[in-house]
Design a protein around this motif. Structure first.
Motif, PDB file in Angstrom:
ATOM      1  N   VAL A 208       0.830  -1.200   0.000  1.00 54.15           N
ATOM      2  CA  VAL A 208       0.000   0.000   0.000  1.00 54.15           C
ATOM      3  C   VAL A 208       0.865   1.250   0.000  1.00 54.15           C
ATOM      4  O   VAL A 208       0.805   2.077  -0.892  1.00 54.15           O
ATOM      5  CB  VAL A 208      -0.943  -0.009   1.224  1.00 54.15           C
ATOM      6  CG1 VAL A 208      -1.750   1.271   1.277  1.00 54.15           C
ATOM      7  CG2 VAL A 208      -1.866  -1.215   1.164  1.00 54.15           C
ATOM      8  N   ALA A 209       1.665   1.407   1.007  1.00 53.58           N
ATOM      9  CA  ALA A 209       2.569   2.557   1.087  1.00 53.58           C
ATOM     10  C   ALA A 209       3.594   2.266   2.162  1.00 53.58           C
ATOM     11  O   ALA A 209       3.238   2.053   3.317  1.00 53.58           O
ATOM     12  CB  ALA A 209       1.802   3.838   1.409  1.00 53.58           C
ATOM     13  N   SER A 210       4.840   2.242   1.787  1.00 54.13           N
ATOM     14  CA  SER A 210       5.911   1.993   2.745  1.00 54.13           C
ATOM     15  C   SER A 210       6.109   3.224   3.614  1.00 54.13           C
ATOM     16  O   SER A 210       5.711   4.338   3.239  1.00 54.13           O
ATOM     17  CB  SER A 210       7.206   1.674   2.002  1.00 54.13           C
ATOM     18  OG  SER A 210       7.645   2.817   1.290  1.00 54.13           O
ATOM     19  N   PRO A 211       6.742   3.062   4.765  1.00 52.62           N
ATOM     20  CA  PRO A 211       7.076   4.237   5.570  1.00 52.62           C
ATOM     21  C   PRO A 211       7.880   5.264   4.777  1.00 52.62           C
ATOM     22  O   PRO A 211       7.693   6.469   4.948  1.00 52.62           O
ATOM     23  CB  PRO A 211       7.897   3.644   6.721  1.00 52.62           C
ATOM     24  CG  PRO A 211       7.387   2.250   6.858  1.00 52.62           C
ATOM     25  CD  PRO A 211       7.076   1.801   5.461  1.00 52.62           C
ATOM     26  N   ARG A 212       8.756   4.787   3.899  1.00 51.79           N
ATOM     27  CA  ARG A 212       9.557   5.715   3.088  1.00 51.79           C
ATOM     28  C   ARG A 212       8.668   6.530   2.158  1.00 51.79           C
ATOM     29  O   ARG A 212       8.882   7.727   1.974  1.00 51.79           O
ATOM     30  CB  ARG A 212      10.593   4.937   2.278  1.00 51.79           C
ATOM     31  CG  ARG A 212      11.455   5.829   1.395  1.00 51.79           C
ATOM     32  CD  ARG A 212      12.528   5.033   0.671  1.00 51.79           C
ATOM     33  NE  ARG A 212      13.489   4.473   1.610  1.00 51.79           N
ATOM     34  CZ  ARG A 212      14.545   3.745   1.240  1.00 51.79           C
ATOM     35  NH1 ARG A 212      14.756   3.482  -0.038  1.00 51.79           N
ATOM     36  NH2 ARG A 212      15.372   3.280   2.157  1.00 51.79           N
TER      37      ARG A 212
ATOM     38  N   ARG B 125      -8.126   1.123   3.568  1.00 55.28           N
ATOM     39  CA  ARG B 125      -8.270   0.793   4.981  1.00 55.28           C
ATOM     40  C   ARG B 125      -6.916   0.451   5.609  1.00 55.28           C
ATOM     41  O   ARG B 125      -6.635   0.816   6.756  1.00 55.28           O
ATOM     42  CB  ARG B 125      -9.254  -0.370   5.140  1.00 55.28           C
ATOM     43  CG  ARG B 125     -10.702   0.037   4.886  1.00 55.28           C
ATOM     44  CD  ARG B 125     -11.655  -1.056   5.340  1.00 55.28           C
ATOM     45  NE  ARG B 125     -11.574  -2.238   4.489  1.00 55.28           N
ATOM     46  CZ  ARG B 125     -12.320  -2.434   3.406  1.00 55.28           C
ATOM     47  NH1 ARG B 125     -13.201  -1.508   3.036  1.00 55.28           N
ATOM     48  NH2 ARG B 125     -12.196  -3.539   2.692  1.00 55.28           N
ATOM     49  N   ALA B 126      -6.079  -0.260   4.843  1.00 54.85           N
ATOM     50  CA  ALA B 126      -4.746  -0.582   5.354  1.00 54.85           C
ATOM     51  C   ALA B 126      -3.920   0.685   5.564  1.00 54.85           C
ATOM     52  O   ALA B 126      -3.196   0.817   6.548  1.00 54.85           O
ATOM     53  CB  ALA B 126      -4.028  -1.522   4.383  1.00 54.85           C
ATOM     54  N   LEU B 127      -4.063   1.628   4.626  1.00 58.69           N
ATOM     55  CA  LEU B 127      -3.375   2.910   4.760  1.00 58.69           C
ATOM     56  C   LEU B 127      -3.855   3.657   6.001  1.00 58.69           C
ATOM     57  O   LEU B 127      -3.059   4.259   6.720  1.00 58.69           O
ATOM     58  CB  LEU B 127      -3.633   3.768   3.512  1.00 58.69           C
ATOM     59  CG  LEU B 127      -2.681   3.567   2.349  1.00 58.69           C
ATOM     60  CD1 LEU B 127      -3.266   4.180   1.079  1.00 58.69           C
ATOM     61  CD2 LEU B 127      -1.329   4.185   2.660  1.00 58.69           C
ATOM     62  N   ALA B 128      -5.161   3.632   6.231  1.00 61.00           N
ATOM     63  CA  ALA B 128      -5.713   4.318   7.399  1.00 61.00           C
ATOM     64  C   ALA B 128      -5.089   3.774   8.675  1.00 61.00           C
ATOM     65  O   ALA B 128      -4.732   4.528   9.584  1.00 61.00           O
ATOM     66  CB  ALA B 128      -7.228   4.171   7.436  1.00 61.00           C
ATOM     67  N   GLN B 129      -4.949   2.457   8.756  1.00 60.26           N
ATOM     68  CA  GLN B 129      -4.347   1.855   9.936  1.00 60.26           C
ATOM     69  C   GLN B 129      -2.882   2.263  10.085  1.00 60.26           C
ATOM     70  O   GLN B 129      -2.434   2.634  11.173  1.00 60.26           O
ATOM     71  CB  GLN B 129      -4.457   0.335   9.850  1.00 60.26           C
ATOM     72  CG  GLN B 129      -5.875  -0.176  10.020  1.00 60.26           C
ATOM     73  CD  GLN B 129      -5.929  -1.692  10.079  1.00 60.26           C
ATOM     74  OE1 GLN B 129      -5.027  -2.378   9.607  1.00 60.26           O
ATOM     75  NE2 GLN B 129      -6.993  -2.222  10.653  1.00 60.26           N
ATOM     76  N   ARG B 130      -2.145   2.173   8.990  1.00 58.14           N
ATOM     77  CA  ARG B 130      -0.714   2.495   9.063  1.00 58.14           C
ATOM     78  C   ARG B 130      -0.501   3.959   9.413  1.00 58.14           C
ATOM     79  O   ARG B 130       0.330   4.297  10.267  1.00 58.14           O
ATOM     80  CB  ARG B 130      -0.038   2.153   7.740  1.00 58.14           C
ATOM     81  CG  ARG B 130       1.370   2.723   7.603  1.00 58.14           C
ATOM     82  CD  ARG B 130       2.177   2.028   6.541  1.00 58.14           C
ATOM     83  NE  ARG B 130       2.762   0.801   7.086  1.00 58.14           N
ATOM     84  CZ  ARG B 130       3.528  -0.030   6.380  1.00 58.14           C
ATOM     85  NH1 ARG B 130       3.767   0.208   5.119  1.00 58.14           N
ATOM     86  NH2 ARG B 130       4.038  -1.105   6.950  1.00 58.14           N
ATOM     87  N   ILE B 131      -1.249   4.838   8.779  1.00 60.59           N
ATOM     88  CA  ILE B 131      -1.067   6.267   9.021  1.00 60.59           C
ATOM     89  C   ILE B 131      -1.528   6.630  10.430  1.00 60.59           C
ATOM     90  O   ILE B 131      -0.935   7.486  11.095  1.00 60.59           O
ATOM     91  CB  ILE B 131      -1.798   7.087   7.941  1.00 60.59           C
ATOM     92  CG1 ILE B 131      -1.045   6.947   6.607  1.00 60.59           C
ATOM     93  CG2 ILE B 131      -1.911   8.559   8.332  1.00 60.59           C
ATOM     94  CD1 ILE B 131      -1.768   7.496   5.411  1.00 60.59           C
ATOM     95  N   GLY B 132      -2.591   5.965  10.909  1.00 64.57           N
ATOM     96  CA  GLY B 132      -3.015   6.184  12.291  1.00 64.57           C
ATOM     97  C   GLY B 132      -1.928   5.806  13.288  1.00 64.57           C
ATOM     98  O   GLY B 132      -1.698   6.514  14.271  1.00 64.57           O
ATOM     99  N   ARG B 133      -1.230   4.683  13.019  1.00 67.61           N
ATOM    100  CA  ARG B 133      -0.130   4.278  13.905  1.00 67.61           C
ATOM    101  C   ARG B 133       1.020   5.280  13.843  1.00 67.61           C
ATOM    102  O   ARG B 133       1.623   5.622  14.868  1.00 67.61           O
ATOM    103  CB  ARG B 133       0.365   2.877  13.520  1.00 67.61           C
ATOM    104  CG  ARG B 133      -0.600   1.766  13.917  1.00 67.61           C
ATOM    105  CD  ARG B 133       0.076   0.408  13.853  1.00 67.61           C
ATOM    106  NE  ARG B 133       0.441   0.050  12.495  1.00 67.61           N
ATOM    107  CZ  ARG B 133      -0.339  -0.647  11.667  1.00 67.61           C
ATOM    108  NH1 ARG B 133      -1.541  -1.040  12.060  1.00 67.61           N
ATOM    109  NH2 ARG B 133       0.076  -0.947  10.449  1.00 67.61           N
ATOM    110  N   PHE B 134       1.331   5.757  12.643  1.00 60.41           N
ATOM    111  CA  PHE B 134       2.388   6.767  12.511  1.00 60.41           C
ATOM    112  C   PHE B 134       2.020   8.026  13.281  1.00 60.41           C
ATOM    113  O   PHE B 134       2.865   8.650  13.924  1.00 60.41           O
ATOM    114  CB  PHE B 134       2.618   7.118  11.040  1.00 60.41           C
ATOM    115  CG  PHE B 134       3.429   6.107  10.284  1.00 60.41           C
ATOM    116  CD1 PHE B 134       3.898   4.960  10.894  1.00 60.41           C
ATOM    117  CD2 PHE B 134       3.723   6.310   8.945  1.00 60.41           C
ATOM    118  CE1 PHE B 134       4.640   4.025  10.203  1.00 60.41           C
ATOM    119  CE2 PHE B 134       4.464   5.383   8.233  1.00 60.41           C
ATOM    120  CZ  PHE B 134       4.922   4.232   8.858  1.00 60.41           C
TER     121      PHE B 134
END
Length: 449
Positions: A11-15, A305-314
């Motif tokens: 989806v989108a790496s941290p980088r 939805r996966a992005l939402a989770q990852r960005i929320g954690r960031f």
């Protein structure tokens, strides 16, 4: 939230998130940093010019706020088109938002020529400050079209995930203006008005650069009233949301002032640090807007939805980092802003609430960006208004009524943040926000209330 059905790394790496967020942070910080330079230059002219630029600058800050609304509304729409594989349509969103921005900018120019002096006179209570501020504002207003064109340009370029050009188009003109300002104010002898001229040059140049980027895309530059109307609806909802914030924070300052000079001074220190944290965390929200909008435009709700989770954690990690720094600075940071021990004592009352709120705020700001990217603006508007009317404002005025001091005010801000966090988690967990397609429609979006 629902569990993603695709690997998050696809989806989108941290980088990738950082590649969008960090340039956005520099762009967000460029204008406030220039304002600091401008203030320092004008400050050496004396108290009246400094007060005048403070009054006039407050009015122009409202124009910049409108620009932020235009940019945020454009990013999500452009990102959807881009995610659907239609870059030309994404750029076309930028064309229409640029027409909207230019029209609003010209209204500001005309309005400030007619009513600017009366407005600054009312804000300053008349006298030398009001007169000087009115003259400054009449000149500075000519930069409004460029300022708003730059905001629209930032919006569509973020939508197509181009982070390099906005950085150049904003930072370059601001650096030029930072050099021109002292030259025009002192050696050229323009005084206070030299500051306004430097502003106009920077903002106009920035706007021209963004328009040139549109022209280079070789798309039709004709205005389309239907699309502009759709963008106005988004802007309207974002403006209402922003007004709820403004009313809340103005009320907080008004109540803090009733607790005495030390209390309002301490509140000012804490709230400006809060705004600084919001500025940094907004860079992550901008990355969320672009990435989530693109995922939904590509028809991939699971990726969104996966992005939402990852960005929320960031967001949570960034919020915790801010909280650790703020906690470490307890009793020290307030001394950077005031030498008054009574202000320091009052700051210590607000500080625990400020620190406790930062981790929650990191998640809230990040998830705000997710829903803005999804085009779920109506829900965000309703949630913000409900949080303000049902939490923040009652807590502020109860604090005044029962003499709870800064602790009561900042408890109200924490309550406001908690209400928004709960509302965001419920919305994202339900999945109704993740409407796929190149253009968001509300037919399958569920209730926006």
């Amino acid at each position: 939230m629902n569990q993603p059905t695709v690997p998050v790394d696809r989806v989108a790496s941290p980088r990738r998130i950082a590649a969008l967020a960090l340039p956005a942070l520099v762009v967000l910080a460029a204008e406030p940093l220039y304002v600091l330079v401008d203030t320092a230059v004008v400050g050496h002219l004396g108290r009246v010019p400094l007060a005048a630029v403070a009054v006039g600058g407050t009015v122009m800050t409202l124009t910049a706020w409108v620009g932020t609304v235009v940019a945020y509304g454009t990013t999500g729409r452009a990102a959807r088109r881009y995610g659907a594989g239609d870059r030309a349509a994404a750029v076309a969103e930028g064309v229409q938002s640029s027409w909207l921005a230019f029209g609003l900018g010209m209204l500001v120019v005309v309005g400030m020529q007619v009513g600017g002096p009366a407005l600054t006179g009312a804000l300053a209570g008349g006298g030398e400050v009001g007169t000087a501020a009115g003259e400054w504002l009449r000149i500075a207003a000519f930069g409004a079209p460029g300022l708003l064109l730059a905001a629209a340009g930032n919006g569509w370029l973020r939508g197509v995930q181009d982070t390099r050009r906005p950085l150049l188009f904003v930072v370059g003109p601001n650096l030029l203006s930072a050099v021109l300002c002292p030259v025009l104010v002192y050696p050229v002898g323009m005084g206070l008005n030299g500051s306004a001229v430097a502003n106009v040059i920077a903002q106009t140049l920035s706007g021209v650069l963004f328009v040139a980027a549109l022209v280079s895309e070789r798309v039709s530059l004709r205005p389309h009233p239907r699309i502009i109307g759709q963008q106005l609806v988004l802007s309207r909802d974002l403006l209402i949301r922003g007004l709820a914030f403004q009313a809340s924070f103005l009320s907080a300052t008004a109540v803090a002032a009733r607790f005495g000079a030390a209390a309002v001074g301490a509140h000012q220190i804490a709230i400006q640090l809060w705004f600084f944290a919001a500025l940094v965390l907004d860079a992550l929200a901008i990355a969320a807007q672009a990435l989530v909008g693109a995922a939904l435009g590509a028809g991939d709700a699971a990726a969104a939805r996966a992005l939402a989770q990852r960005i929320g954690r960031f967001g949570a990690v960034c919020g915790v980092a801010f909280a650790v720094l703020a906690a470490a600075g307890t009793g020290v940071v307030p001394t950077w802003f005031s030498s008054d021990t009574s202000v320091h004592e009052q700051a210590l009352v607000a500080w625990p609430w400020f620190v406790a709120m930062l981790p929650l705020a990191g998640v809230v700001f990040a998830l705000d960006g997710v829903l803005i990217g999804a085009g779920d603006i109506r829900y965000l508007r309703n949630l913000t208004v409900a949080g303000a009317l049902g939490g923040f404002l009652p807590a502020i005025w109860l604090s005044h009524a029962f003499g709870l001091g800064l602790g009561g005010i900042w408890a109200g801000l924490l309550l406001f943040t908690v209400i928004r966090l709960i509302g965001l988690l419920l919305r994202l967990g339900g999945g109704a926000w993740a409407v796929t397609g190149a253009v968001r429609t509300e037919r399958h979006a569920g209730s926006a209330a």
